[in-house]
Design an enzyme around this catalytic site. Structure first.
Site, PDB file in Angstrom:
ATOM      1  CB  CYS A   3      -4.045  16.109  15.093  1.00 30.52           C
ATOM      2  SG  CYS A   3      -4.637  15.348  13.581  1.00 30.52           S
ATOM      3  CB  CYS A  23      -0.946  13.246  16.792  1.00 29.59           C
ATOM      4  SG  CYS A  23      -0.774  14.016  15.185  1.00 29.59           S
ATOM      5  CE  LYS A  69       0.189  11.066   9.410  1.00 32.23           C
ATOM      6  NZ  LYS A  69      -1.037  11.245  10.182  1.00 32.23           N
ATOM      7  NE  ARG A 116      -0.401  18.308   9.287  1.00 31.05           N
ATOM      8  CZ  ARG A 116       0.903  18.116   9.306  1.00 31.05           C
ATOM      9  NH1 ARG A 116       1.719  19.137   9.096  1.00 31.05           N
ATOM     10  NH2 ARG A 116       1.395  16.910   9.509  1.00 31.05           N
ATOM     11  CD  GLU A 142       6.979   3.408  13.131  1.00 33.83           C
ATOM     12  OE1 GLU A 142       5.947   2.890  13.588  1.00 33.83           O
ATOM     13  OE2 GLU A 142       7.567   4.345  13.699  1.00 33.83           O
ATOM     14  CE  LYS A 201      -1.635  10.897   5.774  1.00 29.09           C
ATOM     15  NZ  LYS A 201      -2.029  11.299   7.068  1.00 29.09           N
ATOM     16  CB  SER A 230      -4.491  16.959   1.402  1.00 27.85           C
ATOM     17  OG  SER A 230      -3.391  17.174   2.262  1.00 27.85           O
ATOM     18  CE1 TYR A 278      -8.973  14.152   1.425  1.00 28.50           C
ATOM     19  CE2 TYR A 278      -6.770  13.775   0.543  1.00 28.50           C
ATOM     20  CZ  TYR A 278      -7.613  13.952   1.622  1.00 28.50           C
ATOM     21  OH  TYR A 278      -7.108  13.904   2.895  1.00 28.50           O
TER      22      TYR A 278
HETATM   23  C1  PBG Z   1      -3.968  12.787  11.192  1.00 35.97           C
HETATM   24  C2  PBG Z   1      -4.054  12.683   9.718  1.00 35.97           C
HETATM   25  C3  PBG Z   1      -3.429  13.518   8.796  1.00 35.97           C
HETATM   26  C4  PBG Z   1      -3.801  13.055   7.537  1.00 35.97           C
HETATM   27  C5  PBG Z   1      -4.649  11.970   7.710  1.00 35.97           C
HETATM   28  N1  PBG Z   1      -4.781  11.752   9.077  1.00 35.97           N
HETATM   29  C6  PBG Z   1      -2.614  14.744   8.956  1.00 35.97           C
HETATM   30  C7  PBG Z   1      -1.384  14.832   9.722  1.00 35.97           C
HETATM   31  O1  PBG Z   1      -0.687  13.888  10.048  1.00 35.97           O
HETATM   32  O2  PBG Z   1      -1.104  15.978  10.023  1.00 35.97           O
HETATM   33  C8  PBG Z   1      -3.341  13.660   6.241  1.00 35.97           C
HETATM   34  C9  PBG Z   1      -4.101  13.339   5.065  1.00 35.97           C
HETATM   35  C10 PBG Z   1      -3.813  14.181   3.876  1.00 35.97           C
HETATM   36  O3  PBG Z   1      -2.903  15.032   3.830  1.00 35.97           O
HETATM   37  O4  PBG Z   1      -4.551  13.992   2.921  1.00 35.97           O
HETATM   38  N2  PBG Z   1      -5.191  12.630  11.808  1.00 35.97           N
END
Ligand code: PBG
Length: 320
Positions: A120, A128, A193, A203, A232, A247, A273, A312
Site C-alpha cells: 500500500c 495493499c 487485522k 495513512r 486467520e 491490530k 496510529s 509510537y
Molecule cells: C499496511 C499497514 C497499515 C498499518 C500498518 N501497516 C495501514 C493500513 O492497513 O491501512 C497501520 C498502522 C497504524 O495505524 O498505526 N501496510
C-alpha cells in the site's frame, strides 16, 4: 456475614507493587520508524504528534536514541519517491527500506529490524496488492510479497512483517525466504487485522489512503467478528508464522486474550496510529494525564496477553 477487606491488597505502594501482575520494560516495546525517500531531513507528521518521517540522512539519529533507551526492535515503513500500479519500488535493492536496513544493521547489528511488508505504501492507487479488473488480485499479489520479503531479507532484516491481510501471504513469504536460503529470517504476521478507522493518521504518514479513502473492508476483518480471528491465526500458524499480531490493539483486547489462550506463538499487539493520536490529543487538551494514561494503555495491552507491543510511544514511555 464476613466483610471481605480487598482494600488490604492495595493499602500502600509496596503492597501494590508486590501484587502487580504485569509491568512494561524496554524489551516489550517495538518502535515504528517511517523513512521517506524524498526527504533530506526529518519532517513532522501532523496527525501523529512527536512522530517524524525520517530521511536516509538522519534516520540513525532516531535509531541511536531508540538503542540508548534499551529498545530491542524497530519496525520500518518506507515511503518511496515513485509509486506505480505494481508497487515496483518495494523490491528495489536500492529502495528506501533496503537502504535503511543496511544502514541500521551496519551501525547497530544487534538491533532487531522488522520490515513491514505490504504494497500500500508503494502502489499509486494505494491498495495493499496489485489490481485486476478493479479488484484486488490476491494470488497475483503473493509472488510480489515473496520477492519483496526476500529483498528485505537480503538487505539484512531479521523479521518480515506482512501486513496486507492477503490469503496465503505467510506461506508464500516462507517459501520464498527458504528458497533463497533465509531460513533464519522470521515472519511476524499481522494475522488478525481489522478494517479500522484508527489507521487514519498512519495513512497520512505513509501516504497510503488512496482514492478509495482507505476502505479495506474486502480483506481486513469486520470489527464485529471474533470467530474469523481464530481462522486467520490458525492459517498463519499452519503456514509458518513465528509471531502473531493483533491490530488494532487497544480496541481488540478480547482478541489478544483469545489468541494468547489458544496459541503458543509470541503475541504482538499494535497500538495503532489513531489510538496513539487520540491519547495525545486528549492530553494536549488537558483531558487526560498523558503519562498515566499511556502507562495504563500499555499495561492493559500486556495484561490482555501481548508479549510485545508495537507503539509510537515506545521512546516517549521510556524517556519520560
Ligand atoms: C499496511 C499497514 C497499515 C498499518 C500498518 N501497516 C495501514 C493500513 O492497513 O491501512 C497501520 C498502522 C497504524 O495505524 O498505526 N501496510
Amino acid at each position: 456475614m464476613t466483610l471481605n477487606r480487598h482494600h488490604r491488597y492495595r493499602s500502600n505502594p509496596a503492597m501494590r507493587d508486590l501484587l502487580a501482575e504485569v509491568s512494561i520494560s524496554a524489551s516489550d516495546l517495538i518502535q515504528p520508524i517511517f523513512v521517506s525517500e524524498s526527504l533530506t531531513q526529518k519532517r513532522a507528521i501532523e496527525s501523529l504528534p512527536e512522530i517524524y518521517q525520517w530521511s536516509l540522512n538522519d534516520v540513525l539519529d532516531e535509531v541511536r536514541e531508540i538503542v540508548d533507551l534499551g529498545i530491542k526492535a524497530v519496525i520500518l515503513f518506507g515511503i518511496p519517491e515513485h509509486k506505480d500500479a505494481f508497487g515496483s519500488e518495494a523490491e528495489n535493492e536500492t529502495g528506501i527500506v533496503q537502504q535503511t536496513i543496511k544502514k541500521i544493521k551496519a551501525k547497530y547489528p544487534n538491533l532487531i529490524v522488522i520490515a513491514d511488508c505490504c504494497l500500500c505504501e508503494y502502489t499509486d492507487h494505494g491498495h495493499c496488492g496489485i489490481m485486476k479488473n478493479n479488484t484486488l488480485d490476491n494470488d497475483g499479489t503473493l509472488s510480489r510479497l515473496e520477492r519483496i520479503a526476500c529483498s528485505y531479507a537480503k538487505a539484512g532484516a531479521d523479521i518480515i512483517a506482512p501486513s496486507g491481510m492477503m490469503d496465503g501471504m505467510v506461506a508464500a513469504i516462507r517459501d520464498g525466504l527458504d528458497a533463497d536460503g533465509y531460513h533464519t529470517v522470521s515472519i511476524m504476521s499481522y494475522a488478525v487485522k481489522y478494517a479500522s478507522s484508527f489507521y487514519g493518521p498512519f495513512r497520512d504518514a505513509a501516504g497510503s489512503a488512496g482514492e478509495f479513502k482507505g476502505d479495506r473492508k474486502h480483506h481486513q476483518m469486520n470489527p464485529s467478528v471474533r470467530n474469523e480471528a481464530f481462522l486467520e491465526a490458525e492459517s498463519d500458524v499452519e503456514e509458518g508464522a513465528d509471531f502473531l499480531m493483533v491490530k488494532p490493539g487497544v480496541h481488540y483486547l478480547d482478541i489478544i486474550r483469545d489468541l494468547k489462550n489458544t496459541y503458543h506463538l509470541p503475541i504482538v499487539s499494535y497500538h495503532v496510529s489513531g489510538e496513539y493520536a487520540m491519547l495525545k490529543a486528549a492530553a494536549k487538551a488537558g483531558i487526560l494525564d498523558e503519562k498515566h494514561a499511556l502507562t495504563e494503555t500499555l499495561l492493559c495491552l500486556k495484561r490482555a496477553g501481548s508479549d510485545l507491543i508495537v507503539t509510537y510511544a515506545a521512546k516517549q514511555f521510556l524517556s519520560k
